[in-house]
Scaffold this motif. Structure first.
Motif, PDB file in Angstrom:
ATOM      1  N   ASP A  65       1.161  -9.151  29.491  1.00  0.00           N
ATOM      2  CA  ASP A  65       2.024  -7.989  29.626  1.00  0.00           C
ATOM      3  C   ASP A  65       1.431  -6.788  28.894  1.00  0.00           C
ATOM      4  N   THR A  66       2.130  -5.676  28.944  1.00  0.00           N
ATOM      5  CA  THR A  66       1.622  -4.388  28.491  1.00  0.00           C
ATOM      6  C   THR A  66       1.643  -4.256  26.969  1.00  0.00           C
ATOM      7  N   ASN A  67       0.453  -4.147  26.368  1.00  0.00           N
ATOM      8  CA  ASN A  67       0.404  -3.867  24.941  1.00  0.00           C
ATOM      9  C   ASN A  67       0.419  -2.352  24.718  1.00  0.00           C
ATOM     10  N   PHE A  68       0.341  -1.938  23.457  1.00  0.00           N
ATOM     11  CA  PHE A  68       0.487  -0.514  23.157  1.00  0.00           C
ATOM     12  C   PHE A  68      -0.654   0.307  23.735  1.00  0.00           C
ATOM     13  N   VAL A  69      -1.860  -0.245  23.763  1.00  0.00           N
ATOM     14  CA  VAL A  69      -3.009   0.494  24.313  1.00  0.00           C
ATOM     15  C   VAL A  69      -2.781   0.814  25.790  1.00  0.00           C
ATOM     16  N   LEU A  70      -2.358  -0.175  26.558  1.00  0.00           N
ATOM     17  CA  LEU A  70      -2.094   0.058  27.976  1.00  0.00           C
ATOM     18  C   LEU A  70      -0.889   0.973  28.161  1.00  0.00           C
ATOM     19  N   LEU A  71       0.133   0.796  27.333  1.00  0.00           N
ATOM     20  CA  LEU A  71       1.312   1.658  27.437  1.00  0.00           C
ATOM     21  C   LEU A  71       0.940   3.119  27.226  1.00  0.00           C
ATOM     22  N   GLN A  72       0.167   3.406  26.203  1.00  0.00           N
ATOM     23  CA  GLN A  72      -0.221   4.784  25.924  1.00  0.00           C
ATOM     24  C   GLN A  72      -1.050   5.377  27.049  1.00  0.00           C
ATOM     25  N   SER A  73      -1.952   4.578  27.611  1.00  0.00           N
ATOM     26  CA  SER A  73      -2.763   5.056  28.728  1.00  0.00           C
ATOM     27  C   SER A  73      -1.884   5.360  29.939  1.00  0.00           C
ATOM     28  N   ALA A  74      -0.943   4.460  30.217  1.00  0.00           N
ATOM     29  CA  ALA A  74      -0.046   4.661  31.353  1.00  0.00           C
ATOM     30  C   ALA A  74       0.825   5.902  31.150  1.00  0.00           C
ATOM     31  N   LEU A  75       1.357   6.064  29.945  1.00  0.00           N
ATOM     32  CA  LEU A  75       2.193   7.223  29.670  1.00  0.00           C
ATOM     33  C   LEU A  75       1.406   8.529  29.829  1.00  0.00           C
ATOM     34  N   GLY A  76       0.141   8.511  29.426  1.00  0.00           N
ATOM     35  CA  GLY A  76      -0.685   9.700  29.613  1.00  0.00           C
ATOM     36  C   GLY A  76      -0.890  10.031  31.076  1.00  0.00           C
ATOM     37  N   ALA A  77      -1.150   9.000  31.889  1.00  0.00           N
ATOM     38  CA  ALA A  77      -1.332   9.209  33.327  1.00  0.00           C
ATOM     39  C   ALA A  77      -0.038   9.668  33.983  1.00  0.00           C
ATOM     40  N   ILE A  78       1.074   9.083  33.571  1.00  0.00           N
ATOM     41  CA  ILE A  78       2.382   9.466  34.107  1.00  0.00           C
ATOM     42  C   ILE A  78       2.690  10.915  33.759  1.00  0.00           C
ATOM     43  N   ALA A  79       2.429  11.298  32.508  1.00  0.00           N
ATOM     44  CA  ALA A  79       2.689  12.674  32.082  1.00  0.00           C
ATOM     45  C   ALA A  79       1.862  13.669  32.889  1.00  0.00           C
ATOM     46  N   GLU A  80       0.635  13.282  33.230  1.00  0.00           N
ATOM     47  CA  GLU A  80      -0.243  14.179  33.990  1.00  0.00           C
ATOM     48  C   GLU A  80       0.114  14.210  35.475  1.00  0.00           C
ATOM     49  N   ARG A  81       0.245  13.037  36.093  1.00  0.00           N
ATOM     50  CA  ARG A  81       0.434  12.965  37.548  1.00  0.00           C
ATOM     51  C   ARG A  81       1.847  13.317  37.981  1.00  0.00           C
ATOM     52  N   LEU A  82       2.812  13.098  37.092  1.00  0.00           N
ATOM     53  CA  LEU A  82       4.212  13.342  37.457  1.00  0.00           C
ATOM     54  C   LEU A  82       4.791  14.563  36.747  1.00  0.00           C
ATOM     55  N   ALA A  83       3.933  15.429  36.274  1.00  0.00           N
ATOM     56  CA  ALA A  83       4.385  16.565  35.467  1.00  0.00           C
ATOM     57  C   ALA A  83       5.351  17.477  36.215  1.00  0.00           C
ATOM     58  N   ASP A  84       5.211  17.582  37.523  1.00  0.00           N
ATOM     59  CA  ASP A  84       6.017  18.543  38.286  1.00  0.00           C
ATOM     60  C   ASP A  84       7.133  17.902  39.099  1.00  0.00           C
ATOM     61  N   VAL A  85       7.425  16.631  38.863  1.00  0.00           N
ATOM     62  CA  VAL A  85       8.447  15.965  39.657  1.00  0.00           C
ATOM     63  C   VAL A  85       9.839  16.459  39.282  1.00  0.00           C
ATOM     64  N   ASP A  86      10.784  16.212  40.171  1.00  0.00           N
ATOM     65  CA  ASP A  86      12.178  16.564  39.901  1.00  0.00           C
ATOM     66  C   ASP A  86      12.847  15.524  39.008  1.00  0.00           C
ATOM     67  N   PHE A  87      12.446  14.264  39.136  1.00  0.00           N
ATOM     68  CA  PHE A  87      13.041  13.178  38.367  1.00  0.00           C
ATOM     69  C   PHE A  87      12.162  11.938  38.517  1.00  0.00           C
ATOM     70  N   VAL A  88      12.487  10.877  37.766  1.00  0.00           N
ATOM     71  CA  VAL A  88      11.728   9.634  37.798  1.00  0.00           C
ATOM     72  C   VAL A  88      12.705   8.466  37.949  1.00  0.00           C
ATOM     73  N   ILE A  89      12.307   7.479  38.742  1.00  0.00           N
ATOM     74  CA  ILE A  89      13.085   6.261  38.935  1.00  0.00           C
ATOM     75  C   ILE A  89      12.347   5.102  38.279  1.00  0.00           C
TER      76      ILE A  89
END
Length: 463
Positions: free
Chosen positions: A76-100
């Protein structure tokens, strides 16, 4: 339309605020992220420190440890993977209206790992409180990555202080996470009965963030799972029945007012193709494994079918792969689609991934989506950045003009013959880690539209 929608949602106990999309540009976007399964026990000794400090300082605490690799396939997701995913999410989803978020905040075997780390018994107060705090940490991490974006959270099978598929209706986990889930979605947006329904079983309704006459219904279908057992209490089946009654009532309200409905849940509709293929039953039909109890499946499918005309979007996770489910009417025509989204956790052997959708803000209809995936999981570490890439765009990969019920129905039918559609489905099912095998493909194709045991048996077990 504005006065009609205002009256409609006021009657549902939902507060209506002006939407921001302009008439000239009615398209919007939203992200779907699922199955993080955060494991705070890597490294194991860290959990002892985390239990005594505020969750707002957890990231700082993780950063103090020496450089380490990201969790790999099978974990499962450790902190290293979590931080990487959160960075990608922040970048790729920066302009979305909402998240599910369709569920599974906590890692598998969370309760036993916590008991071991703290040297306490499973079910102890210390173990249970740590589950609540970790769930709140994951929700806060997602909202922190996308500030001011509504986050709509459903619960998954690991999201419990008791154990896998063991959420306690009316229990402490629901009480302790209610405020975080409500605030993430928007306190002004959730229905008046949020506290009652969420604390009773982890389900709730909210006003759609942008669609003027839209409502989102968030289910906790763990209560309907064949694996569900309320080991921390005694009213699990009552809660399961009450949730179905609640859903029937909410859908009736939307029908009476001609409202648009989106449904967010964790477990896909229908049959578990993987478990079916790996069953050791004496014959094909006996080995078919439905996700939900059969008595619930029949009622649920009939209910969804009767309201399919207003269900514009449905989202689930759970299997960690990129897939679809189709709801067929009694004439065999596709009338609704359930989009199964990828996972962040690579525990089942897939590359981490998430999706970005475009949709029509006026009608609530989906337009298209793109999938992003982590291409370098094997080398990702505290010192090596993640390479998150665009995997595919639905319309381009499948030769369609848009993502729709009819488009997915054509994809499903095209899986029966060799070609680009079949190749794309097999390649992208596990986010490009390992393609779905040609030997397994027929069972997975049967599962897309055959949601009950009988119809799946006719598709899968026929000579």
């Amino acid at each position: 339309m504005w006065s009609f929608a205002k009256a409609l949602l006021a009657g549902l106990g939902l507060i209506l605020l002006p939407v921001t999309a302009s008439a000239a540009d009615p398209s919007g976007s939203f992200g779907v992220v699922s199955d993080i399964h955060f494991d705070p026990f890597q490294p194991p000794q860290l959990a002892r420190d985390l239990r005594t400090i505020d969750t707002g300082r957890w990231s700082e605490q993780f950063s103090r440890f020496p450089a380490e690799p990201a969790s790999q396939w099978g974990s499962d997701t450790n902190f290293v993977l979590l931080q990487s995913a959160l960075g990608a999410i922040a970048e790729r989803l920066a302009d979305v209206d909402f998240v599910i978020y369709p569920g599974d905040l906590l890692s598998h075997s969370f309760e036993t790992d916590a008991a071991s780390a703290f040297d306490v018994a499973v079910g102890s107060v210390e173990q249970r409180r740590f589950a609540e705090r970790t769930a709140r940490f994951v929700i806060a991490s997602l909202t922190g990555a996308l500030p001011d974006k509504p986050l709509i959270v459903a619960l998954g099978n690991t999201d419990s202080e008791c154990g896998d598929y063991e959420i306690e209706p009316g229990g402490e986990f629901l009480a302790e996470t209610a405020e975080f889930v409500r605030n993430a979605a928007g306190s002004e947006r959730v229905a008046a009965d949020f506290n009652e329904s969420y604390r009773a079983g982890g389900y709730y309704a909210l006003r759609h963030p942008t669609v003027e006459n839209g409502v989102i219904l968030v289910l906790n279908d763990i209560l309907w799972s064949r694996k569900y057992a309320n080991r921390c209490g005694g009213n699990g089946q009552d809660a399961a029945r009450l949730q179905l009654q609640w859903l029937r009532s909410k859908l009736a309200e939307q029908a009476a007012n001609d409202a648009i409905v989106w449904i967010v849940h964790h477990i896909p509709w229908g049959i578990d193709a993987y478990s079916t293929l790996h069953s050791k039953a004496r014959n094909c039909r006996a080995g078919i494994v439905p996700f939900l109890r059969e008595d619930v499946t029949g009622d649920l499918v009939d209910l969804l079918r009767s309201h399919a005309g207003r269900m514009e979007m449905n989202f689930s996770g759970h299997i960690h792969s990129d897939d679809f489910r189709l709801l067929l009417d009694k004439d065999g025509q596709a009338v609704a689609v359930d989009k199964i989204v990828p996972a962040i956790s690579p525990v089942f052997g897939q590359n981490p991934g998430f999706q970005l959708f475009t949709y029509d803000v006026r009608s609530g209809k989906p337009l298209d989506y793109v999938t992003y995936y982590l291409s370098n999981l094997s080398s990702l570490s505290s010192t090596v950045a993640g390479d998150w890439r665009q995997e595919y765009v639905f319309s381009e990969a499948y030769g369609e003009t848009e993502f729709s019920v009819q488009a997915v129905a054509r994809v499903w039918k095209d899986l029966a013959r060799p070609g680009l559609v079949r190749d794309a489905y097999r390649r992208d099912y596990n986010q490009r880690h390992k393609p779905l095998s040609t030997a397994d493909l027929p069972a997975y194709a049967c599962a897309i539209a055959n949601l009950d045991v009988e119809s799946f048996a006719q598709c899968h077990c026929a000579p």
